[in-house]
Design an enzyme around this catalytic site. Structure first.
Site, PDB file in Angstrom:
ATOM      1  N   LYS A 146     -39.280   5.485  14.591  1.00 33.35           N
ATOM      2  CA  LYS A 146     -38.350   4.369  14.404  1.00 33.35           C
ATOM      3  C   LYS A 146     -37.082   4.705  15.179  1.00 33.35           C
ATOM      4  O   LYS A 146     -36.199   5.401  14.692  1.00 33.35           O
ATOM      5  CB  LYS A 146     -38.057   4.174  12.922  1.00 33.35           C
ATOM      6  CG  LYS A 146     -37.551   2.775  12.529  1.00 33.35           C
ATOM      7  CD  LYS A 146     -36.165   2.444  13.011  1.00 33.35           C
ATOM      8  CE  LYS A 146     -35.070   3.246  12.360  1.00 33.35           C
ATOM      9  NZ  LYS A 146     -33.697   2.851  12.898  1.00 33.35           N
ATOM     10  N   GLU A 158     -31.897  17.275  10.361  1.00 26.84           N
ATOM     11  CA  GLU A 158     -30.919  17.875  11.274  1.00 26.84           C
ATOM     12  C   GLU A 158     -29.708  16.956  11.244  1.00 26.84           C
ATOM     13  O   GLU A 158     -29.765  15.830  11.732  1.00 26.84           O
ATOM     14  CB  GLU A 158     -31.529  17.997  12.674  1.00 26.84           C
ATOM     15  CG  GLU A 158     -30.777  18.966  13.571  1.00 26.84           C
ATOM     16  CD  GLU A 158     -29.579  18.331  14.244  1.00 26.84           C
ATOM     17  OE1 GLU A 158     -28.443  18.593  13.769  1.00 26.84           O
ATOM     18  OE2 GLU A 158     -29.752  17.573  15.199  1.00 26.84           O
ATOM     19  N   CYS A 188     -23.811  16.437  17.729  1.00 28.49           N
ATOM     20  CA  CYS A 188     -23.655  17.077  16.424  1.00 28.49           C
ATOM     21  C   CYS A 188     -23.211  18.527  16.560  1.00 28.49           C
ATOM     22  O   CYS A 188     -22.570  19.068  15.665  1.00 28.49           O
ATOM     23  CB  CYS A 188     -24.958  16.988  15.634  1.00 28.49           C
ATOM     24  SG  CYS A 188     -26.385  17.692  16.486  1.00 28.49           S
ATOM     25  N   GLU A 207     -16.499  14.863  10.662  1.00 23.98           N
ATOM     26  CA  GLU A 207     -17.127  14.704  11.972  1.00 23.98           C
ATOM     27  C   GLU A 207     -16.670  13.387  12.598  1.00 23.98           C
ATOM     28  O   GLU A 207     -16.932  12.317  12.066  1.00 23.98           O
ATOM     29  CB  GLU A 207     -18.655  14.726  11.838  1.00 23.98           C
ATOM     30  CG  GLU A 207     -19.371  14.754  13.167  1.00 23.98           C
ATOM     31  CD  GLU A 207     -20.881  14.912  13.017  1.00 23.98           C
ATOM     32  OE1 GLU A 207     -21.475  15.654  13.815  1.00 23.98           O
ATOM     33  OE2 GLU A 207     -21.457  14.292  12.108  1.00 23.98           O
TER      34      GLU A 207
END
Length: 480
Positions: free
Chosen positions: A178, A252, A286, A386
């Protein structure tokens, strides 16, 4: 050539969507629609899972020998190698990564993953015989985990698909991908390559859809494992669903990594290294090391060097080979980054370079000005949350112990670096910082080694034998 697509890749063929809804792919540089693709519904996703379920339960793929699967994946790798340029440009077009980065990482790195996993699979202990403590032989097998739901993000779409797809295929799993709605184009090219490589029908299925349909896939009873890369907030929700269903899961997730600059570091080499470690993919990574830790004795020197480095980086059209920082993937991401830049100033941090507003010479596109903050306290939100954009915070430390403490003072633990003239001292720091990957005077990933995070940066590992093992179940067979 049109980039429009009208079907999904299900059961080895192009399947008409259940509805007429579409996703518009908008260039982050021009803000113009560059393509449309169908938007999947829960019915489309059910069809994809059903195809993967049939292919796993009664198809040939899980029943092939590892060597037979390796041959097919090797065909895929060979064909993929011929499409690297096309794949790189496609990803830059849909999500705005600088072409220089796409030619380095968005396309070649996924191909390198395929090759690395092939090498690992050839020597992987798919079945071994052990002598048990009772004196009888025990056959220990690694069998495929089943139907895998792979949900990658938009920032490095092929990179994060391949870290799931290839170990799943080599293990004998079937898979439903997806893609993120921002980057639905590159999986279509991948599907064409898989089909040409001879992957059997139903083994790989791809449905472009939004997040609600993605949630339906995660909770689907026909799925045995979920492999997700994305935000920590989304990862927590996925983990909760998988925990309730006792479904295998690997996550992750986010990061807020620190680069520690020790006083004996070569400052020029450090700045060159941080251009990649901190600002790769326009900061939309990331693993980006967006906290720069400098000693109080060298603080002003590091801030000045970083300001000079960031100021000199070329910002603009991602398809221009000279561009080093491109636009944000979407207007919402541009707005998010700008809010953090404003927040940093409200918190008392000092803008050394950048700030809010469009970069010079640009009047359209979802751009932000690459920004360096000084006088940052690690307790500030710009140091803890973040941001996912080209925003760096320079934080002072008293000594090495203090630097390690600050680096570890984060809910995340994904990556990091230390920059020093003494490699042994750097290795000592590396052993003390609680992250899944770390670099001494560099930041990179080697696909022979595991990748993943501590704490809120995820569960499980990708790459290496460890990443392959996540797609297997262990079975012990006892015999007289």
């Amino acid at each position: 050539m049109t980039l429009d697509r009208t079907a999904f890749f299900i059961d080895g063929d192009w399947a008409a969507p259940a509805s007429g809804d579409t996703i518009q792919v908008v260039s982050p540089h021009t803000e113009q629609v560059v393509a449309t693709v169908p938007e999947g519904t829960t019915a489309d996703m059910d069809a994809a899972v059903a195809a993967a379920r049939r292919a796993f339960d009664s198809g040939p793929w899980p029943r092939m020998s590892p060597e037979e699967r390796i041959d097919v994946v090797q065909n895929f790798s060979n064909l993929y190698a011929g499409k690297l340029g096309e794949m790189a440009e496609l990803i830059s077009t849909e999500m705005g990564a600088p072409l220089s980065f796409s030619n380095l990482a968005q396309a070649p790195a996924p191909w390198m993953q395929i090759e690395a996993f092939l090498g690992i699979a050839r020597s992987f202990p798919w079945e071994e015989t052990r002598t048990g403590v009772l004196g009888t032989d025990v056959v220990v097998r690694r069998e495929p985990v089943g139907v895998v739901a792979a949900i990658p993000p938009w920032n490095v779409p092929q990179f994060t698909i391949m870290s799931k797809l290839v170990p799943a295929l080599l293990s004998g799993c079937t898979i439903v991908v997806k893609p993120a709605p921002e980057t639905p184009l590159d999986p279509y090219l991948m599907a064409e390559i898989l089909s040409e490589a001879g992957v059997p029908d139903g083994v790989v299925n791809i449905v472009t859809a939004g997040r609600e349909v993605g949630a339906h896939l995660v909770a689907h009873p026909g799925v045995d494992k979920v492999a997700f890369t994305g935000s920590t907030a989304a990862g927590r929700k996925i983990a909760a669903v998988c925990g309730e269903q006792l479904k295998r899961v690997s996550l992750e997730l986010g990061g807020k990594s620190a680069a520690i600059v020790l006083d004996d570091a070569d400052l020029a080499a450090t700045m060159e290294g941080l251009k990649f470690a901190s600002l790769m993919n326009s900061g939309q990574a990331c693993v980006a090391q967006t906290r720069i830790l400098a000693s109080r004795a060298k603080y002003a020197e590091v801030v000045d060097a970083l300001a000079e480095t960031v100021s000199a980086m070329a910002v603009g059209d991602p398809l221009d080979p000279a561009t080093e920082i491109g636009p944000m993937v979407a207007q919402r991401q541009q707005e998010r980054v700008e809010k953090y830049i404003a927040l940093g100033q409200e918190e008392g941090a000092r803008v050394v370079v950048g700030g809010n507003g469009m970069p010079d010479g640009l009047t359209s596109g979802w751009y932000v000005r690459p920004t360096v903050f000084a006088d940052v306290d690690n307790r500030m939100r710009i140091a803890q949350e973040e941001i996912f954009g080209p925003v760096l915070s320079v934080i002072p430390f008293d000594d090495v112990d203090d630097a390690v403490r600050i680096a570890n003072d984060s809910e995340y633990g994904l990556a990091g670096t230390v920059w020093t003239g003494d490699v042994e001292s750097g290795l000592d720091v590396a052993r003390r910082v609680r992250t899944g990957t770390y670099g001494v005077n560099t930041y990179t990933m080697d696909f022979a080694a595991p990748f993943g995070g501590f704490k809120s940066s995820g569960i499980g590992r990708e790459f290496g034998p460890e990443g392959l093992a996540h797609y297997t179940e262990l079975k012990s067979i006892y015999q007289p």
